[in-house]
Write a protein that holds these residues in place. Sequence first.
Motif, PDB file in Angstrom:
ATOM      1  N   THR B  28       0.842  -1.200   0.000  1.00  0.00           N
ATOM      2  CA  THR B  28       0.000   0.000   0.000  1.00  0.00           C
ATOM      3  C   THR B  28       0.874   1.245   0.000  1.00  0.00           C
ATOM      4  N   THR B  30       1.768   5.142   0.406  1.00  0.00           N
ATOM      5  CA  THR B  30       1.379   6.388   1.068  1.00  0.00           C
ATOM      6  C   THR B  30       1.660   7.574   0.161  1.00  0.00           C
ATOM      7  N   PRO B  50      -1.828   9.725  -4.319  1.00  0.00           N
ATOM      8  CA  PRO B  50      -1.825   8.484  -3.542  1.00  0.00           C
ATOM      9  C   PRO B  50      -3.171   7.773  -3.471  1.00  0.00           C
ATOM     10  N   SER B  51      -4.261   8.489  -3.768  1.00  0.00           N
ATOM     11  CA  SER B  51      -5.581   7.834  -3.790  1.00  0.00           C
ATOM     12  C   SER B  51      -6.568   8.703  -4.560  1.00  0.00           C
ATOM     13  N   THR B  63      -5.895   6.317  -8.755  1.00  0.00           N
ATOM     14  CA  THR B  63      -5.204   5.363  -7.889  1.00  0.00           C
ATOM     15  C   THR B  63      -6.231   4.661  -7.008  1.00  0.00           C
ATOM     16  N   THR B  65      -6.141   2.532  -3.981  1.00  0.00           N
ATOM     17  CA  THR B  65      -5.151   2.193  -2.953  1.00  0.00           C
ATOM     18  C   THR B  65      -5.237   0.733  -2.539  1.00  0.00           C
ATOM     19  N   ARG B  68      -3.779  -1.563  -4.938  1.00  0.00           N
ATOM     20  CA  ARG B  68      -2.361  -1.278  -5.177  1.00  0.00           C
ATOM     21  C   ARG B  68      -2.080  -1.070  -6.656  1.00  0.00           C
ATOM     22  N   SER B  70      -2.322   2.133  -9.956  1.00  0.00           N
ATOM     23  CA  SER B  70      -2.591   3.499 -10.401  1.00  0.00           C
ATOM     24  C   SER B  70      -2.522   3.523 -11.915  1.00  0.00           C
ATOM     25  N   SER B  89       6.427   5.103  -6.009  1.00  0.00           N
ATOM     26  CA  SER B  89       5.632   5.094  -4.777  1.00  0.00           C
ATOM     27  C   SER B  89       6.522   4.886  -3.562  1.00  0.00           C
ATOM     28  N   THR B  91       6.110   3.724   0.838  1.00  0.00           N
ATOM     29  CA  THR B  91       5.218   3.100   1.815  1.00  0.00           C
ATOM     30  C   THR B  91       5.516   3.628   3.209  1.00  0.00           C
TER      31      THR B  91
END
Lengths: 115, 109
Positions: B28, B30, B50-51, B63, B65, B68, B70, B89, B91
Amino acid sequence: EAGVTQSPRYAVLQEGQAVSFWCDPISGHDTLYWYQQPRDQGPQLLVYFRDEAVIDNSQLPSDRFSAVRPKGTNSTLKIQSAKQGDTATYLCASRRRDTANSDYTFGSGTRLLVI
Amino acid sequence: GQQVQQSPSSLVLQEGENAELQCNFSSTATQLQWFYQSPGGSLVSLLSNPSGTKHTGRLTSTTVTKERRSSLHISSSQTTDSGTYLCASSTGGNNKLTFGQGTVLSVIP
């Protein structure tokens, strides 16, 4: 604001020679990164600093590579005895840690050829 | 550590077509950032996402999340969009980006 400045732009060495790369990050950016990018690959982290402290150098070949950031501003990456496998572009990036999801800003890189 | 896979590795489009680039990561994220790199050039940040979904100009990043992954959508591609697109990315709170190998986009007139 000025960007991340790197020098030199290019370097050509024979195997066994030493070379230093210099990076001036964006003013106020407390975190500084050095990445190695071989041709046709993505960048790979070598080392990163927060202020003057090394946070992670686990991917830095410590027998020949060293990196310092003595005053928490400019940084120098040095290769003591270059090998042909070190041929790559060396990228410096900086960031402000305290800004949520702040962007990483990269310099133009130093392209190293070891013959 | 974090692993990032991008697909396709290369893509050729006619000018005006749309492009869809994919990025999958092992843990995942961040932080999730898309970069553009021109041939012989430095990395330029395109989007930090990130999301959720973010737009800028002709670019849209989505994305998911928990899955996992994007994506980066480029609409109405132009020849000047040619270059390498990199996904990266991180984490937890480690603040270090792991990059994929990139997608090389070629847009022909």
